[in-house]
Design a protein around this motif. Structure first.
Motif, PDB file in Angstrom:
ATOM      1  N   ASN A   1      10.096   1.998  -1.065  1.00 26.28           N
ATOM      2  CA  ASN A   1       8.655   1.734  -0.973  1.00 26.28           C
ATOM      3  C   ASN A   1       8.258   0.894   0.232  1.00 26.28           C
ATOM      4  OD1 ASN A   1       8.054   3.100  -3.403  1.00 26.28           O
ATOM      5  ND2 ASN A   1       8.619   1.287  -4.556  1.00 26.28           N
ATOM      6  N   SER A   2       9.147   0.719   1.186  1.00 29.60           N
ATOM      7  CA  SER A   2       8.812  -0.082   2.355  1.00 29.60           C
ATOM      8  C   SER A   2       7.878   0.682   3.278  1.00 29.60           C
ATOM      9  CB  SER A   2      10.076  -0.492   3.104  1.00 29.60           C
ATOM     10  OG  SER A   2      10.830  -1.366   2.304  1.00 29.60           O
ATOM     11  N   ARG A   3       7.147  -0.081   4.089  1.00 28.68           N
ATOM     12  CA  ARG A   3       6.177   0.515   5.013  1.00 28.68           C
ATOM     13  C   ARG A   3       6.355  -0.135   6.374  1.00 28.68           C
ATOM     14  NH1 ARG A   3       1.905   3.647   4.167  1.00 28.68           N
ATOM     15  NH2 ARG A   3       0.295   3.683   5.736  1.00 28.68           N
ATOM     16  N   LEU A   4       6.631   0.698   7.384  1.00 26.73           N
ATOM     17  CA  LEU A   4       6.873   0.213   8.732  1.00 26.73           C
ATOM     18  C   LEU A   4       5.931   0.922   9.686  1.00 26.73           C
ATOM     19  CD1 LEU A   4       9.689   0.390   7.029  1.00 26.73           C
ATOM     20  CD2 LEU A   4      10.662  -0.366   9.159  1.00 26.73           C
ATOM     21  N   GLY A   5       5.199   0.151  10.499  1.00 30.58           N
ATOM     22  CA  GLY A   5       4.239   0.753  11.414  1.00 30.58           C
ATOM     23  C   GLY A   5       4.277   0.130  12.785  1.00 30.58           C
ATOM     24  N   GLY A   6       4.173   0.960  13.802  1.00 31.64           N
ATOM     25  CA  GLY A   6       4.154   0.477  15.178  1.00 31.64           C
ATOM     26  C   GLY A   6       5.552   0.311  15.742  1.00 31.64           C
ATOM     27  N   PRO A   7       5.647  -0.307  16.921  1.00 31.28           N
ATOM     28  CA  PRO A   7       6.952  -0.470  17.558  1.00 31.28           C
ATOM     29  C   PRO A   7       7.799  -1.519  16.834  1.00 31.28           C
ATOM     30  CG  PRO A   7       5.236  -1.482  18.898  1.00 31.28           C
ATOM     31  CD  PRO A   7       4.558  -0.808  17.758  1.00 31.28           C
ATOM     32  N   ILE A   8       8.908  -1.061  16.266  1.00 32.82           N
ATOM     33  CA  ILE A   8       9.807  -1.924  15.494  1.00 32.82           C
ATOM     34  C   ILE A   8      11.236  -1.600  15.890  1.00 32.82           C
ATOM     35  CG2 ILE A   8      10.634  -2.523  13.187  1.00 32.82           C
ATOM     36  CD1 ILE A   8       7.844  -1.560  12.160  1.00 32.82           C
ATOM     37  N   GLU A   9      12.012  -2.647  16.146  1.00 36.53           N
ATOM     38  CA  GLU A   9      13.432  -2.482  16.446  1.00 36.53           C
ATOM     39  C   GLU A   9      14.229  -3.266  15.406  1.00 36.53           C
ATOM     40  OE1 GLU A   9      16.606  -3.432  20.000  1.00 36.53           O
ATOM     41  OE2 GLU A   9      14.515  -3.015  20.520  1.00 36.53           O
ATOM     42  N   ILE A  10      15.067  -2.554  14.674  1.00 38.88           N
ATOM     43  CA  ILE A  10      15.890  -3.141  13.612  1.00 38.88           C
ATOM     44  C   ILE A  10      17.343  -3.050  14.057  1.00 38.88           C
ATOM     45  CG2 ILE A  10      16.640  -2.867  11.211  1.00 38.88           C
ATOM     46  CD1 ILE A  10      13.814  -1.695  10.653  1.00 38.88           C
TER      47      ILE A  10
END
Length: 138
Positions: free
Chosen positions: A32-41
């Motif tokens: 159920n996670s929500r990730l938006g835009g520029p993301i570096e993991i």
């Protein structure tokens, strides 16, 4: 954009088309996670359920303009998450945040600023609780 090896994406995780998401090796995106835009993991990142990571925000500089009428609401402010990081259940990470390597973010924390390596943080807004002294390296 990029996905490492042995990445686990739990059910109902949303990240759009992924064009601005980079996920390192052996990491998992929580249910159920929500990730938006520029993301570096980074590598070996463990994410609990219901985590929200936003690398975009709205332009709020003009108080005379109705926010709902904003024609281009998205301002990118990338999020960077280091290696060997644990994000607890329902963590919220706001635009522009960098979390160093080996950080732990307690459940329900709202992360509004960046933290260095080995930080253990929690709260609303998140603050330092302690530091990890002994880190396992792979």
């Amino acid at each position: 954009m990029e996905c490492g090896i042995d990445v686990v994406i739990k059910n109902r995780c949303y990240f759009g088309n992924g064009s601005k998401l980079k996920v390192g090796n052996y990491s998992q995106l929580g249910q159920n996670s929500r990730l938006g835009g520029p993301i570096e993991i980074g590598d070996y990142v463990m994410m609990g359920p219901d985590v929200v990571i936003m690398g975009v925000t709205h332009d709020v500089s003009n108080p005379k303009k109705n926010m709902i009428d904003e024609t281009n609401p998205s301002i990118e402010d990338p999020v960077h998450i280091g290696d060997n990081v644990w994000l607890g259940t329902r963590v919220v990470i706001l635009p522009g945040v960098t979390l160093g390597n080996n950080c732990i973010v307690g459940a329900g924390a709202v992360v509004t600023k960046s933290f260095s390596d080995n930080s253990v943080i929690g709260g609303v807004p998140a603050k330092i609780i302690s530091f990890r002294e002994s880190v396992i390296t792979s």
